[in-house]
Design a protein around this motif. Structure first.
Motif, PDB file in Angstrom:
ATOM      1  N   ARG A 275       7.252  -1.400  -6.226  1.00 43.12           N
ATOM      2  CA  ARG A 275       6.697  -1.976  -4.995  1.00 43.12           C
ATOM      3  C   ARG A 275       5.743  -3.091  -5.368  1.00 43.12           C
ATOM      4  O   ARG A 275       5.281  -3.188  -6.517  1.00 43.12           O
ATOM      5  CB  ARG A 275       5.954  -0.926  -4.165  1.00 43.12           C
ATOM      6  CG  ARG A 275       4.754  -0.377  -4.912  1.00 43.12           C
ATOM      7  CD  ARG A 275       3.863   0.492  -4.043  1.00 43.12           C
ATOM      8  NE  ARG A 275       2.707   0.959  -4.835  1.00 43.12           N
ATOM      9  CZ  ARG A 275       1.777   1.744  -4.369  1.00 43.12           C
ATOM     10  NH1 ARG A 275       1.825   2.182  -3.117  1.00 43.12           N
ATOM     11  NH2 ARG A 275       0.776   2.110  -5.135  1.00 43.12           N
ATOM     12  N   HIS A 286       5.368   2.872  -7.965  1.00 42.13           N
ATOM     13  CA  HIS A 286       4.747   3.933  -7.154  1.00 42.13           C
ATOM     14  C   HIS A 286       5.270   5.300  -7.560  1.00 42.13           C
ATOM     15  O   HIS A 286       6.469   5.544  -7.511  1.00 42.13           O
ATOM     16  CB  HIS A 286       5.018   3.664  -5.661  1.00 42.13           C
ATOM     17  CG  HIS A 286       4.113   4.411  -4.755  1.00 42.13           C
ATOM     18  ND1 HIS A 286       4.510   4.859  -3.524  1.00 42.13           N
ATOM     19  CD2 HIS A 286       2.818   4.787  -4.906  1.00 42.13           C
ATOM     20  CE1 HIS A 286       3.507   5.480  -2.952  1.00 42.13           C
ATOM     21  NE2 HIS A 286       2.445   5.443  -3.792  1.00 42.13           N
ATOM     22  N   ASP A 290       3.934   7.590   0.191  1.00 42.06           N
ATOM     23  CA  ASP A 290       2.729   7.502   1.011  1.00 42.06           C
ATOM     24  C   ASP A 290       3.083   7.782   2.476  1.00 42.06           C
ATOM     25  O   ASP A 290       3.979   7.148   3.028  1.00 42.06           O
ATOM     26  CB  ASP A 290       2.091   6.106   0.887  1.00 42.06           C
ATOM     27  CG  ASP A 290       1.423   5.919  -0.477  1.00 42.06           C
ATOM     28  OD1 ASP A 290       1.041   4.776  -0.787  1.00 42.06           O
ATOM     29  OD2 ASP A 290       1.292   6.928  -1.216  1.00 42.06           O
ATOM     30  N   HIS A 365      -4.091   7.981   4.462  1.00 34.67           N
ATOM     31  CA  HIS A 365      -2.690   8.352   4.199  1.00 34.67           C
ATOM     32  C   HIS A 365      -2.665   9.464   3.160  1.00 34.67           C
ATOM     33  O   HIS A 365      -3.653   9.715   2.465  1.00 34.67           O
ATOM     34  CB  HIS A 365      -1.885   7.142   3.705  1.00 34.67           C
ATOM     35  CG  HIS A 365      -2.158   6.779   2.277  1.00 34.67           C
ATOM     36  ND1 HIS A 365      -3.304   6.114   1.854  1.00 34.67           N
ATOM     37  CD2 HIS A 365      -1.406   6.972   1.138  1.00 34.67           C
ATOM     38  CE1 HIS A 365      -3.265   5.927   0.545  1.00 34.67           C
ATOM     39  NE2 HIS A 365      -2.116   6.431   0.075  1.00 34.67           N
ATOM     40  N   HIS A 367      -0.907  10.501  -0.282  1.00 36.58           N
ATOM     41  CA  HIS A 367      -0.017  10.154  -1.403  1.00 36.58           C
ATOM     42  C   HIS A 367       0.525  11.474  -1.913  1.00 36.58           C
ATOM     43  O   HIS A 367      -0.214  12.326  -2.401  1.00 36.58           O
ATOM     44  CB  HIS A 367      -0.803   9.414  -2.503  1.00 36.58           C
ATOM     45  CG  HIS A 367       0.003   9.194  -3.748  1.00 36.58           C
ATOM     46  ND1 HIS A 367       0.585   7.973  -4.075  1.00 36.58           N
ATOM     47  CD2 HIS A 367       0.343  10.050  -4.766  1.00 36.58           C
ATOM     48  CE1 HIS A 367       1.252   8.104  -5.233  1.00 36.58           C
ATOM     49  NE2 HIS A 367       1.123   9.371  -5.667  1.00 36.58           N
TER      50      HIS A 367
HETATM   51 ZN   LIG Z   1       0.609   6.342  -3.136  1.00 38.01          ZN
END
Ligand SMILES: [Zn+2]
Length: 383
Positions: A275, A286, A290, A365, A367
């Motif tokens: 990403r 990543h 997320d 968020h 992860h």
């Molecule tokens: Zn993340």
């Protein structure tokens, strides 16, 4: 954790204290209740005594009425007897006067003996004695005079008897009046006693009412504290580093090996793999997925396992790591709150934390990262 334990203990102590207060209220209520019952009994006894006195008083009054009637009757009889006596004396005197006239007539016709006796006698009785042997006085006159004298004597005796009876009745009536006064006094003091008991009873009942209200309030407070203590204890058991929020009910969703760790997410803000670098220092490769979600959105354990760590960890922010066995681990990063602690076992779908933006993060968020034998793996393979 320690603070929470302290709060829990404090709440328990407070709840216990409130319990003791309720206990204290209960014994005081019992005691006051007993006092009120005793006073009620005392009042009833006093009222019974007063009623009995009233009955006695009514009997005395009735007896006084009867005695008064007897006295009135006796007075009438005495008055009658007095009239009778006057009449008897008048009759006696009339007889004497007519006898004197007859003697005077005899004297004027030549017999002087009687006038001398008449003049010398100081009373009728004396005259009769003096005239006893004088055959000339008519037997009729003498008998009549004796008879009238006898009547006077009898009436006098009868009157004396009546007066004696009258005096006895008066004594009786005076005794009744004294008894009545005494009973009236007793009744007055009994009435005062009843009023005093009534006052005491009123105060005791008021006190009882207040105690009951206080006990009710203490009981409500105790229940409130017990609920608070139970909630705090449950939160402490669920465990978490630093947040006062508590875990919600477990949620399991989907058909994969894992349940979705954040079903309350709004969108997937970043997939696993390559990403564009979102922040300086963030990896462009990543290692997880997320899930963007508002702060506080529940995070669930993807599968059953043991918490290996639950603590702040640099860029990852508040990080929870769960070991599921078979070389499989899951990471939950940037948590706002954590409800579990290291060493704790969790079940699939258990609420372990809440979404946040701690550590290196651009917004709230989760992860979510899956590690297989130490290597990041695409979570989609398990969801
Ligand atoms: Zn993340």
């Amino acid at each position: 954790m320690l603070l929470r334990r302290r709060i829990t203990s404090l709440l328990l102590v407070l709840a216990l204290g409130a319990g003791m207060a309720v206990q204290a209220h209960a014994s005081e209520i019992d005691e006051t209740q007993k006092q009120a019952e005793e006073l009620e009994k005392k009042k009833k006894d006093a009222e019974n005594e007063k009623n009995s006195l009233e009955k006695q008083l009514n009997e005395i009054v009735a007896e006084m009425d009867r005695t008064k009637e007897k006295i009135d009757t006796k007075e009438a009889e005495i008055s009658e007897k007095e009239d009778e006596l006057i009449q008897a004396k008048v009759d006696e005197n009339d007889q004497y006067e007519s006898m004197k006239k007859r003697i005077k007539y005899m004297y004027e016709n030549g017999n002087s003996q009687f006038i001398e006796i008449l003049c010398e006698s100081k009373s009728i009785g004396e005259f009769l004695n003096n005239a006893e042997y004088i055959s000339t006085i008519s037997e009729y006159d003498r008998n009549m005079l004796v008879q009238f004298q006898e009547i006077v004597k009898q009436v006098q005796e009868q009157e004396a008897t009546l007066k004696k009876e009258y005096e006895e009745l008066e004594v009786m009536q005076n005794e009744l009046i004294a008894k009545q006064d005494n009973l009236n006094e007793l009744m007055e003091s009994k009435q005062e006693e009843i009023e005093q008991i009534s006052d005491d009873l009123g105060a005791t009942q008021e006190k009882l009412q207040k105690l009951k209200e206080a006990a009710e309030a203490a009981k409500r407070k105790q229940e409130e504290m017990a609920r608070a203590a139970a909630a705090a204890a449950a939160a402490a058991k669920a465990g978490s580093g630093g947040s006062s929020a508590s875990a919600g009910a477990p949620v399991v969703s989907g058909n994969g090996t894992f349940t979705h760790p954040c079903p309350g997410m709004t969108y997937i803000s970043s997939e696993f793999g390559w990403r564009a670098q979102p922040l300086p220092g963030a990896s462009s490769n990543h290692k997880g997925m997320d899930f963007a979600a508002p702060t506080g959105t529940p995070i669930y354990a993807a599968a059953a396992g043991t918490v290996t760590s639950a603590s702040y960890s640099g860029n990852a922010g508040n990080l929870i790591v769960i070991n599921h066995g078979n070389g499989l681990q899951t990471y939950y990063m940037h948590c706002h709150a954590m409800y579990v602690s290291a060493g704790q076992t969790v079940s699939k779908g258990q609420n372990i934390g809440a979404v946040g933006t701690t550590g290196n993060s651009t917004g709230p968020h989760l992860h979510f990262q899956v590690m297989l034998n130490g290597t990041p793996t695409n979570p989609r393979n398990y969801l």
